[in-house]
Design a protein around this motif. Structure first.
Motif, mmCIF file in Angstrom:
data_model
loop_
_atom_site.group_PDB
_atom_site.id
_atom_site.type_symbol
_atom_site.label_atom_id
_atom_site.label_comp_id
_atom_site.label_asym_id
_atom_site.label_seq_id
_atom_site.Cartn_x
_atom_site.Cartn_y
_atom_site.Cartn_z
ATOM 1 N N SER A 171 5.838 18.053 -5.314
ATOM 2 C CA SER A 171 6.631 18.250 -6.444
ATOM 3 C C SER A 171 6.394 17.489 -7.302
ATOM 4 N N TRP A 172 6.685 16.047 -6.985
ATOM 5 C CA TRP A 172 6.391 14.840 -7.781
ATOM 6 C C TRP A 172 4.872 14.758 -8.584
ATOM 7 N N TYR A 173 3.936 14.917 -7.584
ATOM 8 C CA TYR A 173 2.758 15.057 -7.979
ATOM 9 C C TYR A 173 2.328 16.074 -9.168
ATOM 10 N N PHE A 174 3.004 17.230 -8.960
ATOM 11 C CA PHE A 174 2.645 18.228 -9.728
ATOM 12 C C PHE A 174 3.462 18.061 -11.193
ATOM 13 N N GLY A 175 4.738 17.532 -10.967
ATOM 14 C CA GLY A 175 5.577 17.260 -12.143
ATOM 15 C C GLY A 175 4.999 16.157 -13.038
ATOM 16 N N ILE A 176 4.687 15.083 -12.739
ATOM 17 C CA ILE A 176 3.964 14.022 -13.550
ATOM 18 C C ILE A 176 2.605 14.573 -13.934
ATOM 19 N N TYR A 177 1.884 15.352 -13.263
ATOM 20 C CA TYR A 177 0.849 15.809 -13.807
ATOM 21 C C TYR A 177 0.933 16.890 -15.004
ATOM 22 N N VAL A 178 1.770 17.836 -14.769
ATOM 23 C CA VAL A 178 1.989 18.726 -15.766
ATOM 24 C C VAL A 178 2.571 17.976 -17.015
ATOM 25 N N VAL A 179 3.642 17.197 -17.056
ATOM 26 C CA VAL A 179 3.916 16.507 -18.059
ATOM 27 C C VAL A 179 2.976 15.644 -18.935
ATOM 28 N N ILE A 180 2.039 14.992 -18.412
ATOM 29 C CA ILE A 180 1.058 14.279 -18.982
ATOM 30 C C ILE A 180 0.011 15.252 -19.456
ATOM 31 N N PHE B 10 6.407 25.455 -15.365
ATOM 32 C CA PHE B 10 7.092 24.287 -15.279
ATOM 33 C C PHE B 10 8.724 24.712 -14.880
ATOM 34 N N SER B 11 9.074 25.676 -15.608
ATOM 35 C CA SER B 11 10.498 26.209 -15.287
ATOM 36 C C SER B 11 10.861 26.328 -13.971
ATOM 37 N N ASP B 12 9.707 26.893 -12.902
ATOM 38 C CA ASP B 12 9.948 27.012 -11.612
ATOM 39 C C ASP B 12 10.073 25.656 -10.834
ATOM 40 N N TRP B 13 9.023 24.888 -11.500
ATOM 41 C CA TRP B 13 9.128 23.252 -10.816
ATOM 42 C C TRP B 13 10.589 22.658 -11.072
ATOM 43 N N GLY C 220 -9.397 13.930 -18.517
ATOM 44 C CA GLY C 220 -10.138 14.478 -17.947
ATOM 45 C C GLY C 220 -10.110 13.897 -16.566
ATOM 46 N N ALA C 221 -10.014 12.441 -16.611
ATOM 47 C CA ALA C 221 -9.750 11.626 -15.124
ATOM 48 C C ALA C 221 -8.391 12.406 -14.431
ATOM 49 N N PHE C 222 -7.421 12.473 -15.100
ATOM 50 C CA PHE C 222 -6.051 12.926 -14.443
ATOM 51 C C PHE C 222 -6.236 14.549 -14.215
ATOM 52 N N GLY C 223 -6.697 15.249 -15.101
ATOM 53 C CA GLY C 223 -6.849 16.619 -14.979
ATOM 54 C C GLY C 223 -7.854 17.049 -13.644
ATOM 55 N N ALA C 224 -8.834 16.341 -13.479
ATOM 56 C CA ALA C 224 -9.789 16.599 -12.238
ATOM 57 C C ALA C 224 -9.149 16.485 -11.030
ATOM 58 N N LEU C 225 -7.803 15.645 -10.807
ATOM 59 C CA LEU C 225 -7.306 15.430 -9.771
ATOM 60 C C LEU C 225 -6.338 16.821 -9.271
ATOM 61 N N PHE C 226 -6.165 17.594 -10.174
ATOM 62 C CA PHE C 226 -5.382 18.915 -9.570
ATOM 63 C C PHE C 226 -6.180 19.843 -8.817
ATOM 64 N N MET C 227 -7.380 19.810 -9.224
ATOM 65 C CA MET C 227 -8.229 21.169 -8.571
ATOM 66 C C MET C 227 -8.445 20.927 -7.069
#
Length: 431
Positions: A106-115, A325-328, A374-381
């Motif tokens: 949850s924290w991984y996704f939350g930080i990612y989706v805000v940035i 985001f609202s679900d998170w 680009g670097a941070f986004g690549a960490l999601f997939m």
């Protein structure tokens, strides 16, 4: 007065909703009439950046990387199908599944989706402004970018999924007809096109090929597919065949669209030795080439298709990622699952995508932010592919809904691919 079959079906569907009953999955012969969420996720995933990537691939390597674009669509079919399958089989959401793997997800996704939202908001607005500025040069690009963002904000704020899906279908139809028509116009070489499926890897194309596979057809938005199936009213295992048909058919459309752009790059640019700028601005360069060869009308139609592609991507992210985001947020607060339109968190993220990123529009060269994105986004997939392997092979799902051999091989291959891309992007940031 007698009603048509379509009108009767619509009335029956409305009657079921008023009665509080779940809609019934259609027969296989009628599935095409119910398509929607797949078209939405595919349209969202194909933006200006994908057009540029495919055009550049065609202009540099001809048809040699056609196979990579096709493989990219197959990878996205597996990712979005896996996400939606978890929603349908469990009656829950993919975020709830992630939380079951540990609170760190949850924290991984939350930080990612805000940035991600802050940087992508500016990127989407700028990409949408490019064709609008070329079509209507009465305003500068920055003003059109802000107008595009505010339009997306107001449209998503005041409309619900049904209207959103209808508009997305219209935009997809417009961009598909224009771009495929353009590919036919440049008279592709069919033998060369067939040769592009030979899995060749030209010198200097390795990481470009990986990027083409990983980028075309969406990144984080593939995981939003499950939320759109829920918004459509698809719930439970009986909807699995409909979901798979919808998802696969939509990405076939995406594949044709991507192949069309690669044809344009190969026939119009590669053969003439024309190099486009490797950014969204490169699409305006293609407009100039089209005007010189085919005239003003064709160049204008291309800009209209470019605008439809960018607007559909912007609207899809504004709507789908706000649901995500609202679900998170509501799960983080222990208030259950909240991936619904109109909630406070939904509207907060909608505003977050729109207004704070406008600050970046005043920066002339935000290259560092682009590299970080680009670097941070690549960490999601790789995160998505690996967690789908874990969740969809677990006992949380009924046996008939778990991954098969093909799904596991595709997801495992996707995870390896995205890990390589992530290392490449992080190395680029460090450099």
């Amino acid at each position: 007065m007698m009603m048509t079959g379509k009108a009767a079906a619509a009335q029956n569907a409305g009657s079921m909703e008023r009665a509080g009953r779940e809609p019934v999955p259609p027969s296989r012969r009628r599935m095409w009439r119910h398509m929607g969420p797949g078209i939405v996720v595919a349209a969202t995933g194909v933006g200006a950046g994908d057009l540029v990537a495919t055009l550049i691939a065609g202009s540099r390597f001809g048809y040699a990387l056609l196979w990579a674009a096709v493989v990219g669509c197959i990878v996205k079919i597996a990712l979005s199908e896996g996400s939606a399958r978890y929603h349908l089989a469990t009656g829950s959401t993919i975020l709830a599944g992630w939380r079951s793997l540990g609170r760190w997800t949850s924290w991984y996704f939350g930080i990612y989706v805000v940035i991600w939202g802050f940087i992508y908001g500016a990127t989407a607005m700028s990409a949408t402004a490019l064709p609008l500025t070329a079509l209507f040069p009465v305003l500068p690009l920055r003003d059109w970018a802000m107008i595009a963002g505010v339009f997306g904000f107001l449209f998503v704020w005041f409309n619900r999924y049904e209207t959103f899906e209808t508009v997305m279908k219209l935009l997809v139809g417009l961009m598909f007809v224009i771009m495929v028509g353009l590919a036919i116009l440049v008279s592709p070489s069919l033998p060369d096109l067939a040769g592009g499926m030979a899995f060749a890897l030209p010198e200097g194309s390795l990481f470009y090929t990986l990027g083409l596979i990983g980028g075309v057809g969406g990144t984080i938005t593939t995981a939003a597919y499950g939320y759109w199936t829920q918004a459509k009213g698809w719930r439970g295992l009986p909807w699995m065949p409909m979901m798979r048909f919808d998802n696969s058919a939509a990405y076939v459309i995406t594949g044709i669209f991507v192949v069309a752009m690669l044809i344009v790059g190969a026939e119009l640019l590669y053969s003439a030795g024309i190099a486009l700028q490797d950014s969204d601005q490169g699409l305006l360069g293609l407009s100039d080439v089209l005007e010189e060869r085919f005239g003003k009308t064709i160049a204008t139609l291309f800009l209209v298709g470019f605008a439809a592609t960018s607007i559909s991507s912007l609207l899809g992210v504004w709507q789908g990622m706000s649901l995500f985001f609202s679900d998170w947020w509501y799960q983080l607060k222990g208030r259950g699952e909240g991936g619904h339109e109109g909630t406070g968190a939904y509207r907060f993220y909608l505003a977050w995508l729109t207004f704070p990123p406008m600050v970046l529009l005043f920066a002339d060269r935000p290259f560092l932010l682009v590299i970080i994105y680009g670097a941070f986004g690549a960490l999601f997939m790789p995160f998505l592919a690996i967690t789908l392997l874990m969740l969809n092979n677990s006992e949380r799902l009924p046996a008939e809904a778990r991954n098969g051999v093909i799904a596991n091989i595709t997801l495992a291959g996707s995870a390896i691919l995205f890990i390589v891309l992530a290392v490449q992007q992080v190395a680029k940031l460090a450099g």
